[in-house]
Design an enzyme around this catalytic site. Structure first.
Site, PDB file in Angstrom:
ATOM      1  N   GLY A  10      -1.183  -5.395  -0.511  1.00 53.32           N
ATOM      2  CA  GLY A  10      -2.088  -4.740  -1.473  1.00 53.32           C
ATOM      3  C   GLY A  10      -3.183  -3.974  -0.748  1.00 53.32           C
ATOM      4  N   GLY A  11      -2.770  -3.207   0.266  1.00 51.56           N
ATOM      5  CA  GLY A  11      -3.760  -2.489   1.083  1.00 51.56           C
ATOM      6  C   GLY A  11      -4.086  -1.102   0.571  1.00 51.56           C
ATOM      7  CB  SER A  12      -2.525   1.018  -1.970  1.00 56.84           C
ATOM      8  OG  SER A  12      -2.376   0.039  -2.986  1.00 56.84           O
ATOM      9  NE  ARG A  13      -4.488   0.316  -6.981  1.00 54.40           N
ATOM     10  CZ  ARG A  13      -4.781  -0.648  -7.869  1.00 54.40           C
ATOM     11  NH1 ARG A  13      -5.998  -0.755  -8.360  1.00 54.40           N
ATOM     12  NH2 ARG A  13      -3.846  -1.486  -8.263  1.00 54.40           N
ATOM     13  CG  ASP A  23       7.012  -6.948  -6.723  1.00 51.69           C
ATOM     14  OD1 ASP A  23       6.171  -7.830  -6.454  1.00 51.69           O
ATOM     15  OD2 ASP A  23       7.452  -6.750  -7.870  1.00 51.69           O
ATOM     16  CG  ASN A  42      -6.070  -7.841  -0.731  1.00 53.97           C
ATOM     17  OD1 ASN A  42      -7.178  -8.205  -1.104  1.00 53.97           O
ATOM     18  ND2 ASN A  42      -5.542  -6.685  -1.120  1.00 53.97           N
ATOM     19  CE1 TYR A  89      -7.002 -12.999 -10.248  1.00 53.39           C
ATOM     20  CE2 TYR A  89      -9.060 -14.160 -10.627  1.00 53.39           C
ATOM     21  CZ  TYR A  89      -8.297 -13.277  -9.883  1.00 53.39           C
ATOM     22  OH  TYR A  89      -8.843 -12.672  -8.755  1.00 53.39           O
ATOM     23  CB  ALA A 116      -2.772 -17.651  -9.939  1.00 55.23           C
ATOM     24  CB  ILE A 137     -15.288  -7.577  -5.396  1.00 56.03           C
ATOM     25  CG1 ILE A 137     -15.427  -8.991  -4.789  1.00 56.03           C
ATOM     26  CG2 ILE A 137     -15.382  -6.497  -4.324  1.00 56.03           C
ATOM     27  CD1 ILE A 137     -16.768  -9.321  -4.192  1.00 56.03           C
TER      28      ILE A 137
HETATM   29  P1  NAP Z   1      -7.281  -4.089  -6.995  1.00 55.01           P
HETATM   30  O1  NAP Z   1      -8.331  -3.109  -6.667  1.00 55.01           O
HETATM   31  O2  NAP Z   1      -6.783  -4.216  -8.389  1.00 55.01           O
HETATM   32  O3  NAP Z   1      -6.028  -3.819  -6.013  1.00 55.01           O
HETATM   33  C1  NAP Z   1      -4.914  -4.656  -6.098  1.00 55.01           C
HETATM   34  C2  NAP Z   1      -3.986  -4.357  -4.934  1.00 55.01           C
HETATM   35  O4  NAP Z   1      -2.882  -5.278  -5.018  1.00 55.01           O
HETATM   36  C3  NAP Z   1      -3.420  -2.950  -4.979  1.00 55.01           C
HETATM   37  O5  NAP Z   1      -3.369  -2.433  -3.682  1.00 55.01           O
HETATM   38  C4  NAP Z   1      -2.017  -3.161  -5.543  1.00 55.01           C
HETATM   39  O6  NAP Z   1      -1.069  -2.228  -5.045  1.00 55.01           O
HETATM   40  C5  NAP Z   1      -1.685  -4.525  -4.968  1.00 55.01           C
HETATM   41  N1  NAP Z   1      -0.627  -5.204  -5.714  1.00 55.01           N
HETATM   42  C6  NAP Z   1      -0.655  -5.675  -6.986  1.00 55.01           C
HETATM   43  N2  NAP Z   1       0.517  -6.254  -7.296  1.00 55.01           N
HETATM   44  C7  NAP Z   1       1.301  -6.154  -6.199  1.00 55.01           C
HETATM   45  C8  NAP Z   1       2.618  -6.569  -5.895  1.00 55.01           C
HETATM   46  N3  NAP Z   1       3.386  -7.219  -6.797  1.00 55.01           N
HETATM   47  N4  NAP Z   1       3.104  -6.306  -4.658  1.00 55.01           N
HETATM   48  C9  NAP Z   1       2.351  -5.663  -3.738  1.00 55.01           C
HETATM   49  N5  NAP Z   1       1.099  -5.235  -3.980  1.00 55.01           N
HETATM   50  C10 NAP Z   1       0.587  -5.486  -5.193  1.00 55.01           C
HETATM   51  O7  NAP Z   1      -7.728  -5.566  -6.567  1.00 55.01           O
HETATM   52  P2  NAP Z   1      -8.926  -6.080  -5.646  1.00 55.01           P
HETATM   53  O8  NAP Z   1     -10.107  -6.251  -6.507  1.00 55.01           O
HETATM   54  O9  NAP Z   1      -9.019  -5.278  -4.408  1.00 55.01           O
HETATM   55  O10 NAP Z   1      -8.387  -7.571  -5.337  1.00 55.01           O
HETATM   56  C11 NAP Z   1      -7.705  -7.889  -4.149  1.00 55.01           C
HETATM   57  C12 NAP Z   1      -7.506  -9.392  -4.099  1.00 55.01           C
HETATM   58  O11 NAP Z   1      -8.774 -10.043  -4.194  1.00 55.01           O
HETATM   59  C13 NAP Z   1      -6.678  -9.949  -5.264  1.00 55.01           C
HETATM   60  O12 NAP Z   1      -5.884 -11.012  -4.807  1.00 55.01           O
HETATM   61  C14 NAP Z   1      -7.732 -10.440  -6.230  1.00 55.01           C
HETATM   62  O13 NAP Z   1      -7.243 -11.442  -7.082  1.00 55.01           O
HETATM   63  C15 NAP Z   1      -8.763 -10.965  -5.269  1.00 55.01           C
HETATM   64  N6  NAP Z   1     -10.110 -11.053  -5.860  1.00 55.01           N
HETATM   65  C16 NAP Z   1     -10.703  -9.952  -6.402  1.00 55.01           C
HETATM   66  C17 NAP Z   1     -11.962 -10.083  -6.977  1.00 55.01           C
HETATM   67  C18 NAP Z   1     -12.667  -8.930  -7.621  1.00 55.01           C
HETATM   68  O14 NAP Z   1     -13.706  -9.182  -8.293  1.00 55.01           O
HETATM   69  N7  NAP Z   1     -12.228  -7.676  -7.470  1.00 55.01           N
HETATM   70  C19 NAP Z   1     -12.602 -11.327  -6.980  1.00 55.01           C
HETATM   71  C20 NAP Z   1     -11.959 -12.409  -6.417  1.00 55.01           C
HETATM   72  C21 NAP Z   1     -10.711 -12.262  -5.860  1.00 55.01           C
HETATM   73  P3  NAP Z   1      -0.598  -0.879  -5.813  1.00 55.01           P
HETATM   74  O15 NAP Z   1      -1.833  -0.206  -6.337  1.00 55.01           O
HETATM   75  O16 NAP Z   1       0.054  -0.100  -4.705  1.00 55.01           O
HETATM   76  O17 NAP Z   1       0.369  -1.287  -6.879  1.00 55.01           O
END
Ligand code: NAP
Length: 244
Positions: free
Chosen positions: A9-12, A60, A87, A152, A155, A185
């Site tokens: 999940g390094g794209s965003r 995936d 991630n 969530y 998980a 975040i």
């Molecule tokens: P995000 O901006 O929604 O980005 C999610 C990333 O995960 C994207 O790069 C997406 O790829 C990738 N992804 C989703 N499903 C996937 C799959 N089946 N296979 C491969 N890649 C997949 O999320 P984020 O906020 O950066 O969160 C990153 C991690 O931190 C997550 O595990 C999230 O639960 C955790 N987290 C986030 C927060 C928060 O407040 N943001 C807080 C606590 C924990 P594509 O776009 O290429 O599909």
């Protein structure tokens, strides 16, 4: 020696900021993505040449076959994966009574089975080299539970249990397994937050702001560094004091 990191999940969001930081620090970086191909390719193009090599790989994480192919590709290109950052994740807000079986399965497939798949593909190489760092993304909601996010929270609590158990098993192989449990975040994951809710969350945070993806990338970098060689099975929670 230049280390190789695979960031799922390094794209965003957090994964993207981490790819940037690890590349700036001289690592070879494999950026996994699922849908955001253009974002991943633009990111890789912008980072390559900073003394490191950056590649993208689509998979995936919930698919064992796709993960195995991705890990094979990264190993062929870089030789070994020394750091694995699990991630990739999805979130969803729903009343408990509205969660469908499909919602439940998807949540656990990406956030938990995805980590299982990636670890099973990468760990054999780490065991044979007797070295490796695995960092899993949990969440404060895995520690405290969140209303309207039962699947969530479940998980992310599982991610913590997984991390602790694997840390015990892999410790004798000199592999550190830790997790980061971020607070709220500012990423796409929270893009649908209403302004009022956003303000309430900021007010409930002693440091008076939401976290940035970079805040989490720094925590990941620390856990991946040699300075964290005696840390394993731990939960590091950059959350601005939201949970103390
Ligand atoms: P995000 O901006 O929604 O980005 C999610 C990333 O995960 C994207 O790069 C997406 O790829 C990738 N992804 C989703 N499903 C996937 C799959 N089946 N296979 C491969 N890649 C997949 O999320 P984020 O906020 O950066 O969160 C990153 C991690 O931190 C997550 O595990 C999230 O639960 C955790 N987290 C986030 C927060 C928060 O407040 N943001 C807080 C606590 C924990 P594509 O776009 O290429 O599909």
């Amino acid at each position: 020696m230049k280390k190789t990191v695979l960031i799922t999940g390094g794209s965003r969001g957090i994964g993207r900021a981490s790819a940037q930081l690890f590349a700036q620090q001289g690592c070879n970086v494999a950026i996994n993505y699922l849908h955001s191909q253009q974002a991943a390719m633009d990111l890789a193009a912008g980072l390559t040449g900073e003394g490191c090599q950056v590649i993208t790989c689509q998979a995936d994480v919930s698919s064992r076959e796709q993960v195995a192919a991705m890990v094979g590709e990264v190993q062929e290109r870089f030789g070994a994966i020394e750091i694995l950052i699990n991630n990739a994740g999805i979130a969803q807000q729903k009343m408990f009574t509205d969660i469908t079986t499909e919602d439940w399965d998807a949540m656990l497939a990406v956030n938990v089975k995805g980590i299982f798949n990636c670890c099973q593909a990468v760990v054999p190489g780490m065991i044979s080299r007797k070295q490796g760092k695995i960092i899993n993304l949990a969440s404060i909601w895995g520690l405290t539970g969140a209303s309207c996010e039962v699947h969530y929270s479940t998980a992310k609590a599982a991610v913590i249990g997984f991390t602790k158990a694997l840390a015990r098993e892999l410790g004798p192989s000199n592999i550190q397994v830790n997790c980061v449990a971020p607070g709220i975040i500012d990423t796409d994951m929270n893009a649908s937050l209403l302004e009022d809710d956003r303000c309430r969350l900021i007010e409930a945070t002693p440091l008076m702001r939401l976290g940035t993806p970079q805040d989490i990338a720094y925590a990941l970098w620390f856990l991946a560094s040699e300075q964290a060689d005696f840390l394993t099975g731990q939960v590091l929670s950059p959350n601005g004091g939201f949970v103390i």
